[in-house]
Design a protein around this motif. Structure first.
Motif, short mmCIF file in Angstrom:
data_model
loop_
_atom_site.label_atom_id
_atom_site.label_comp_id
_atom_site.label_asym_id
_atom_site.label_seq_id
_atom_site.Cartn_x
_atom_site.Cartn_y
_atom_site.Cartn_z
N GLY A 14 0.85 -1.19 0.00
CA GLY A 14 0.00 0.00 0.00
C GLY A 14 0.88 1.23 0.00
N ALA A 15 0.35 2.32 -0.54
CA ALA A 15 1.17 3.53 -0.62
C ALA A 15 0.38 4.70 -0.07
N GLY A 16 1.06 5.55 0.64
CA GLY A 16 0.40 6.76 1.16
C GLY A 16 1.48 7.82 1.22
N ALA A 17 1.45 8.63 2.27
CA ALA A 17 2.52 9.61 2.45
C ALA A 17 3.82 8.82 2.64
N THR A 18 4.93 9.38 2.16
CA THR A 18 6.18 8.63 2.23
C THR A 18 6.97 8.90 3.53
N VAL B 285 4.02 -1.13 -3.40
CA VAL B 285 3.00 -1.90 -4.12
C VAL B 285 1.63 -1.28 -3.84
N ASP B 286 0.95 -0.87 -4.89
CA ASP B 286 -0.37 -0.28 -4.69
C ASP B 286 -1.19 -0.41 -5.97
N ILE B 287 -2.51 -0.48 -5.78
CA ILE B 287 -3.42 -0.62 -6.94
C ILE B 287 -3.35 0.61 -7.83
N SER B 288 -3.07 1.79 -7.22
CA SER B 288 -3.00 3.02 -8.01
C SER B 288 -1.60 3.20 -8.58
N VAL C 183 5.33 -1.45 -8.04
CA VAL C 183 4.50 -2.54 -8.59
C VAL C 183 3.04 -2.11 -8.47
N ALA C 184 2.34 -2.01 -9.60
CA ALA C 184 0.92 -1.64 -9.58
C ALA C 184 0.10 -2.92 -9.43
N ALA C 185 -0.35 -3.19 -8.22
CA ALA C 185 -1.09 -4.44 -7.97
C ALA C 185 -1.92 -4.28 -6.70
N ASP C 186 -2.96 -5.12 -6.60
CA ASP C 186 -3.75 -5.19 -5.38
C ASP C 186 -2.93 -6.02 -4.39
N PHE C 187 -2.46 -5.38 -3.33
CA PHE C 187 -1.53 -6.10 -2.45
C PHE C 187 -2.21 -7.14 -1.56
#
Ligand code: AVI
Length: 323
Positions: A90-94, A112-115, A138-142
């Motif tokens: 998942g990705a959010g603030a770094t 890794v994140d869907i977006s 990696v663009a994927a549903d984690f």
């Protein structure tokens, strides 16, 4: 093609993510009690509202987890293998990962994140600040199996799952996620995971019913999203946000309560609401150190360390894949 899919196809050509949203929304609003999955909170506005929540004085998890990561940076760096590939689910603030990147000798960073667009822009920002770091988004549903980039093949793997996002999974989903992560990261994998702890209910109540109304906007945004993306006609002023603590289940529940009897249309279907009827939009499970330890052990991990802040509000765990 069923009636909902046909209506969606007529409205516009759906991409895969919109179709999944449509399918889930129609199915979940047809249930008793009605519900919506929290994964649909996070469009651009929802992600911005969540970032605003993390800065609220009442929302303690983000700043408390950051303080643990800072205070324990030395121990975390010792736990994280040298030249490891750090895989963030998942990705959010770094902010949090930057802290690890500064303190640990990371070989590569794999967000890794869907977006896909979001993680690629996040990766660009990190490349600027850490020019020698290899970043492989990696663009994927984690929450489903995915393949790690070939370039990380020979590297030790460390998973990173901060923010107590694990608390938004049902316990059986949390177990499935942890097992899946172990599978993806492989033998001898390590994992750093943030988990919110049980505490005085009043503290939890204010964190999820903040007086600025930010959490209410975050919750209601899922209806705005249904209106925009699925052609719904929700009147967002006719629903109110409520968060309650469910003591037996150890979880904060978020609901959207219908202020009156009303009918809403979406994708060719009508959904009737009684006055006071709720849409259950999120669970945020709170663990004790022991209960999280049992969950991790039952999901293929050994708990090496569990760190908390002095007030015991939040916890960060260092896990090692068990044989
Ligand atoms: C992302 N997740 C861990 C947040 C939480 O606390 O469960 C989402 C959130 N919901 C309301 N406020 C924040």
């Amino acid at each position: 093609m069923n009636v909902h899919a046909a209506a969606l196809a007529e409205a516009h050509l759906p991409d895969e993510q919109t179709s999944a949203f449509a399918r889930d929304a129609v199915e979940d609003l047809s249930r008793h009690p009605k519900r919506l999955s929290p994964k649909y909170f996070y469009d651009t506005t929802g992600s911005e509202l969540f970032e605003a929540i993390t800065r609220l004085p009442e929302y303690y998890p983000t700043r408390t987890e950051l303080s643990i990561l800072k205070d324990r940076a030395g121990e975390i760096a010792a736990f994280v293998a040298r030249a490891a590939a750090l895989v963030e689910f998942g990705a959010g603030a770094t902010t949090k990962v930057r802290l690890l990147l500064q303190k640990c000798a990371i070989g590569a960073y794999v967000p890794v994140d869907i977006s896909g667009d979001f993680i690629r822009s996040q990766a660009d920002g990190l490349r600027k600040d850490f020019p020698s770091l290899a970043v492989y988004p990696v663009a994927a549903d984690f929450t489903a199996p995915f393949v790690l980039p070939k370039a990380t093949a020979g590297m030790p793997k460390v998973g990173f799952f901060p923010g107590s996002t694990v608390g938004n999974f049902e316990p059986h989903e949390a177990c499935r996620f942890l097992r899946g992560a172990r599978e993806i990261l492989g033998e001898q994998a390590r994992m750093i995971i943030g988990v919110d702890l049980e505490k005085d209910e009043r503290v939890l109540y204010s964190a999820y019913n903040d007086p600025a109304g930010m959490t209410a906007r975050f919750n209601l945004n899922v209806l705005v999203r249904i209106n925009r993306e699925l052609g719904g006609n929700f009147d967002t002023t006719a629903f109110t946000h409520r968060a309650i603590y469910n003591r037996e289940q150890h979880r904060i529940e978020m609901h959207l309560i219908s202020k009156k009897a009303q009918t809403v249309r979406m994708l060719g279907t009508s959904f009737s609401f009684r006055q006071g009827e709720t849409i259950h939009t999120e669970n945020s499970y709170k663990y004790s150190i022991e209960r999280f330890g049992a969950l991790a052990r039952g999901s293929g991990w050994k708990v090496c360390e569990s760190w908390t802040d002095d007030a015991g509000m939040f916890s960060v765990h260092a896990l090692l894949a068990s044989a």
